[in-house]
Enzyme design. Structure first.
Site: not given
Length: 298
Positions: A145, A169, A238, A241, A264, A273
C-alpha cells in the site's frame, strides 16, 4: 468536530495505522454527518435509530452512490462502537440499520505491456528517474500500500533475503519479497540519489528536497510518469496493487500466497483479484480446449 470524533480519528491513525487517504474519507464522512446534525438540531449523544434512518434517506437525496452511502454508514457505526468502549451508556443507533450492499466491481489493473512502457519512461539514470523508478518498482514488485511505502526505512530493506518489511493495517508487520529488477533499482537509488546521501533521517523514499515523501507526493510522481508515457492513461498506487495481484494470479500463483503478500486478513478480500484479462482468458482457452483450434492452425 467534537472531542469524541477527534479521538476516534486519532485511534484509527495511531492504533490501526490507517493511511492519510482513508483518514481523509473518514473525516469527510464525519463532517457531512455533523452538518446533518446541525441542520436537524440533533446531538451526537442522543442520536437514535429513527434519526439514523432519516440520515440514510438524507444521503440518498444527495444522489450518492451505494458504495459511498455504505461507507458513510459504516464510518458512523464504527464511531459509535468506539464510543461505546469509552462510555457504557452510549447506544449505537446504526447497529441495526440496513444499508445498501456495495456495488460489485472488478479492480482496475494495467496490462504487462503498459507496465513495461512505464518502466521504459524512467529507465534513464537521471536523479529524478532514480527516485521515480524505485517508487514504481516497489509498488509493482511487492503490491504494498502507498501508506506502507512512505513509511519504509532504509533498515527495512533486506538485500540478503531480497525483500522488505512493512507495517500494514493494524500495525501488523509482514515481509514481502522483491525481485532482481526491484533490488537493482533500490541499490542504484541508494548509491546515486544525492538527497538520500545527505539527509538526517532513515526514510527510504524521499522527495527532491531530501524530505520523506508523502502519499500525495507518490501520487504526483505516478501522474507525472503517466504524462511522459504514451499509451497509458492512468496509474495510481492502488491500481499498481491490483496489477501486482492480478499478474501473479494470471501466472499461476495460488490465492493464499497472494493473500499473505497483500497482507489481507480475509481470503474473500483477495478473491476480487481472481478476474483475468480477456487476453489471458483467450490464451488459456486456445491452449487448453481440444477443439479451440484446427489441426493446421498454430
Amino acid at each position: 468536530m467534537n472531542h469524541i470524533q477527534e479521538a476516534f480519528l486519532n485511534t484509527l491513525k495511531v492504533e490501526r495505522n490507517f493511511s492519510e487517504h482513508t483518514l481523509k474519507s473518514y473525516q469527510d464522512d464525519l463532517i457531512q454527518f455533523n452538518q446533518f446534525l446541525e441542520q436537524e438540531h440533533l446531538q451526537l449523544n442522543t442520536f437514535e435509530y429513527r434519526d439514523a434512518r432519516n440520515y440514510l434517506s438524507y444521503l440518498y437525496l444527495n444522489h450518492l452512490k451505494r458504495t459511498s452511502v455504505s461507507r458513510k454508514i459504516s464510518t458512523l457505526r464504527t464511531l459509535y462502537e468506539y464510543w461505546m468502549t469509552l462510555d457504557e451508556n452510549i447506544i449505537n443507533p446504526f447497529v441495526h440499520l440496513v444499508h445498501p450492499k456495495k456495488e460489485k466491481y472488478l479492480p482496475q489493473f494495467s496490462l504487462e505491456e503498459e507496465m513495461e512502457a512505464l518502466f521504459t519512461t524512467v529507465e534513464k539514470d537521471t536523479s529524478k528517474n532514480l527516485r521515480d523508478r524505485v517508487i514504481l518498482e516497489l509498488l509493482y514488485a511487492t503490491g504494498i500500500r502507498v501508506s506502507e511505502l512512505v513509511n519504509i526505512k532504509k533498515q527495512d530493506i533486506d538485500f540478503y533475503a531480497n525483500g522488505v518489511t512493512v507495517l500494514g493495517k493494524g500495525s501488523k508487520e509482514r515481509f514481502v519479497p522483491f525481485g532482481a529488477y526491484c533490488r537493482q533499482s533500490i541499490e542504484n537509488y541508494l548509491e546515486h540519489f544525492k538527497p538520500i546521501q545527505s539527509c538526517n533521517h532513515d526514510f527510504l523514499i524521499l522527495n527532491m528536497k531530501g524530505e520523506a515523501i508523502t502519499e500525495r507526493g507518490v501520487r504526483y510522481v505516478l501522474n507525472d510518469i503517466v504524462k511522459r508515457t504514451a499509451g497509458v492513461s492512468e496509474i495510481h498506487p492502488h491500481k499498481l496493487r491490483h496489477t501486482f495481484a492480478t499478474h501473479l494470479l494470471n501466472q499461476g500463483a495460488d490465492l493464499r500466497t497472494v493473500q499473505s503478500l497483500l497482507g489481507h486478513v480475509n481470503l474473500s478480500t483477495t478473491g476480487k483479484y481472481t478476474h483475468v484479462s480477456n487476453q489471458q482468458l483467450r490464451k488459456v482457452y486456445l491452449n487448453a480446449h481440444p477443439r479451440a483450434k484446427k489441426e493446421n492452425e498454430t
